[in-house]
Design an enzyme around this catalytic site. Structure first.
Site, PDB file in Angstrom:
ATOM      1  N   GLN A 227     -14.907 -24.569   6.271  1.00 37.49           N
ATOM      2  CA  GLN A 227     -16.532 -25.138   5.318  1.00 37.49           C
ATOM      3  C   GLN A 227     -17.265 -25.474   6.483  1.00 37.49           C
ATOM      4  OE1 GLN A 227     -17.262 -23.927   2.408  1.00 37.49           O
ATOM      5  NE2 GLN A 227     -14.927 -23.447   1.085  1.00 37.49           N
ATOM      6  N   TYR A 256      -6.559 -15.517  -0.024  1.00 34.77           N
ATOM      7  CA  TYR A 256      -8.002 -15.476   0.723  1.00 34.77           C
ATOM      8  C   TYR A 256      -7.821 -17.026   0.672  1.00 34.77           C
ATOM      9  CZ  TYR A 256      -9.448 -12.398  -2.740  1.00 34.77           C
ATOM     10  OH  TYR A 256      -8.992 -11.359  -3.789  1.00 34.77           O
ATOM     11  N   GLU A 277      -3.870 -14.368   3.620  1.00 36.10           N
ATOM     12  CA  GLU A 277      -4.973 -14.258   4.126  1.00 36.10           C
ATOM     13  C   GLU A 277      -5.229 -12.830   5.195  1.00 36.10           C
ATOM     14  OE1 GLU A 277      -8.470 -13.665   6.165  1.00 36.10           O
ATOM     15  OE2 GLU A 277      -8.476 -15.853   4.631  1.00 36.10           O
ATOM     16  N   ASP A 325      -9.670 -17.912  -3.603  1.00 35.83           N
ATOM     17  CA  ASP A 325     -10.562 -19.071  -3.650  1.00 35.83           C
ATOM     18  C   ASP A 325     -11.598 -17.049  -2.501  1.00 35.83           C
ATOM     19  OD1 ASP A 325     -13.308 -19.971  -1.946  1.00 35.83           O
ATOM     20  OD2 ASP A 325     -11.932 -20.962  -0.961  1.00 35.83           O
ATOM     21  N   CYS A 352     -17.784 -18.630  -4.391  1.00 34.31           N
ATOM     22  CA  CYS A 352     -19.780 -19.313  -4.104  1.00 34.31           C
ATOM     23  C   CYS A 352     -20.475 -18.741  -4.444  1.00 34.31           C
ATOM     24  CB  CYS A 352     -19.495 -19.344  -1.993  1.00 34.31           C
ATOM     25  SG  CYS A 352     -18.958 -17.288  -1.808  1.00 34.31           S
TER      26      CYS A 352
END
Length: 487
Positions: A227, A256, A277, A325, A352
């Site tokens: 992030q 993710y 991932e 996510d 997001c």
């Protein structure tokens, strides 16, 4: 607003505006010229409009300090006719460089390093990469800063096979910025907008940096997802943990997961957790991060999240909690259907992009999972972006209500006997915050063919006009009726 509101008041940030003169050309700061508090209020309202009506929306978590938060900064370069080299972001919707002397959202040290790269390139006569002719050396520079540890990574991206001035360039750069921990050269000869190519070579240092997030150490490689706002990342993950309300023995899957920041954060609250991932380098970092932090109840799988979820569901696996996510594109129906087969009691969706979040929540609802509560986190102050954490739950896993049977309630049909009006009211209030009247409930029961006792809740005068139940209350009542298996 939560978190940042009081601190913003103390620091006088409520009236602070973004005054960047390049904002119009750059396009990153949508709220340039406006106050920070205004931007948070507008983002909150945007999320509210997109969420399902029955989903409770908590106050936005504002950023305590909305300036210079971006710990990942990259820039392109352009050589002017006079030989001067400028650097900066691309103009919105183009590949034209916008020259900026400073940026209000970028880490100040990272910005200074990039400006010095332009100056050093001019002094050494480094050929700047030309996107039209695909010639030249210096193409971009990427700087990543670990704010807690102070470590800094610089990735020099070249568009040629060899960087002839590499030794002199790096020597001058590290002389000007001794705080740099590692320097890498990345070769990117692609003809697209990708920042990095596939070939990265270490020049100085370890080739990676480490940062501390919520007490855990994370290894960050050039391509690793991390992030860009560390302080708000801690708020984001803490919010997810709070909304999930883990009991400590759950089997969880985190899709993710990147370098494992979310997985390792949740590991301390679950029995066992699997991170999924697709980026192999990120998975390698995640495995190292787990070992470095002594986390032994987390495992990582390198796979496409949707394919892995489908594989698990086809095998009949079950999970208590699913965490996702995804990118701004959101997830897809195959993932959501696999979620349904895995039958988790809770789903934590970290988004997001409110638009794709709203789309996906509708699909989740079609599969029996309802958004219970959402909480925005302003991860990217001054921009139009906003992170949102949403808790979804199966109707059948909602908390059971204490039932108190009255003699007057015994004269009911079979469908009615499943829940009293008071219980339906309480269920709606608990999960949506809405107050519904007996008349509202009676209208919806009739609408769905549930026979009522004669003259129950009818108006005194047959000519009286009964107001229709508002759509948001109707949806809440229908959800409660489904919960009590009355429809």
């Amino acid at each position: 607003m939560k978190g940042g509101k009081n601190s913003a008041d103390k620091k006088g940030l409520t009236a602070v505006k973004n005054t960047c003169s390049a904002a119009k050309d750059c396009g990153s700061c949508k709220y340039a010229g406006k106050t920070y508090i205004y931007s948070c209020a507008e983002k909150q309202e945007y999320v509210r409009k997109l969420l399902p009506k029955n989903c409770k929306l908590n106050d936005i978590n504002a950023c305590e300090d909305p300036f210079h938060y971006r710990n990942k900064v990259h820039s392109g370069f352009k050589c002017l006719k006079n030989g001067k080299i400028i650097c900066g972001p691309y103009e919105e919707g183009s590949h034209r460089i916008v020259k900026v002397s400073s940026c209000l959202i970028e880490n100040e040290t990272a910005s200074a390093i990039i400006r010095d790269c332009a100056d050093i390139a001019a002094k050494l006569g480094v050929p700047i990469y030309n996107e039209t002719s695909c010639t030249g050396d210096l193409r971009r520079v990427l700087v990543r800063v670990a704010e807690k540890t102070g470590e800094i990574m610089v990735v020099i991206v070249i568009g040629s096979r060899f960087f002839r001035q590499k030794t002199a360039f790096v020597k001058e750069l590290t002389k000007r910025h001794p705080e740099i921990s590692t320097v890498l050269i990345n070769i990117n000869r692609r003809h697209d907008s990708m920042i990095l190519g596939d070939d990265t070579r270490k020049v100085t240092g370890k080739g990676y940096i480490t940062d501390i997030l919520l007490g855990k150490e994370f290894r960050i490689s050039p391509t690793s997802f991390y992030q860009v706002n560390r302080a708000q990342a801690e708020v984001l993950y803490s919010t997810a943990v709070r909304l999930a309300d883990f009991k400590g023995n759950e089997r969880a899957i985190d899709c993710y997961c990147g370098t494992g920041t979310t997985t390792l954060t949740f590991a301390g609250f679950t029995g066992k957790i699997t991170g999924v991932e697709i980026n192999s380098e990120a998975v390698s970092d995640a495995i190292r991060n787990a070992k470095a932090n002594g986390v032994d109840n987390a495992e990582f799988v390198c796979a496409d999240a949707t394919e892995y979820m489908k594989e698990q569901s086809d095998r009949g696996e079950k999970y208590d909690v699913v965490i996702l996510d995804p990118t701004r594109l959101g997830t897809d129906m195959r993932f959501i259907r696999a979620c349904k087969k895995l039958s988790p009691e809770k789903i934590i969706y970290i988004s997001c992009n409110p638009d794709t979040l709203a789309r996906d929540l509708k699909h989740f609802e079609e599969c029996g999972y309802y958004a219970i509560v959402a909480e925005p986190v302003d991860m990217f102050p001054w921009t139009s972006s906003i992170e949102t954490v949403v808790l979804l739950s199966k109707l059948s896993s909602a908390p059971k209500l204490e039932v108190r049977v009255k003699m007057s309630d015994l004269d009911l049909t079979e469908a009615e006997a499943k829940a009293t009006y008071e219980e339906i009211q309480e269920c709606v209030k608990k999960h949506t915050g809405l107050h519904v009247s007996y008349l509202n409930i009676a209208q919806i029961k009739r609408k769905h063919g549930i026979i009522e006792r004669v003259n129950y809740n009818l108006p005194k005068s047959e000519n009286s006009r009964q107001p229709n139940c508002p759509p948001e209350k109707e949806k809440a009542i229908v959800t409660a009726l489904r919960y009590f298996m009355m429809i």
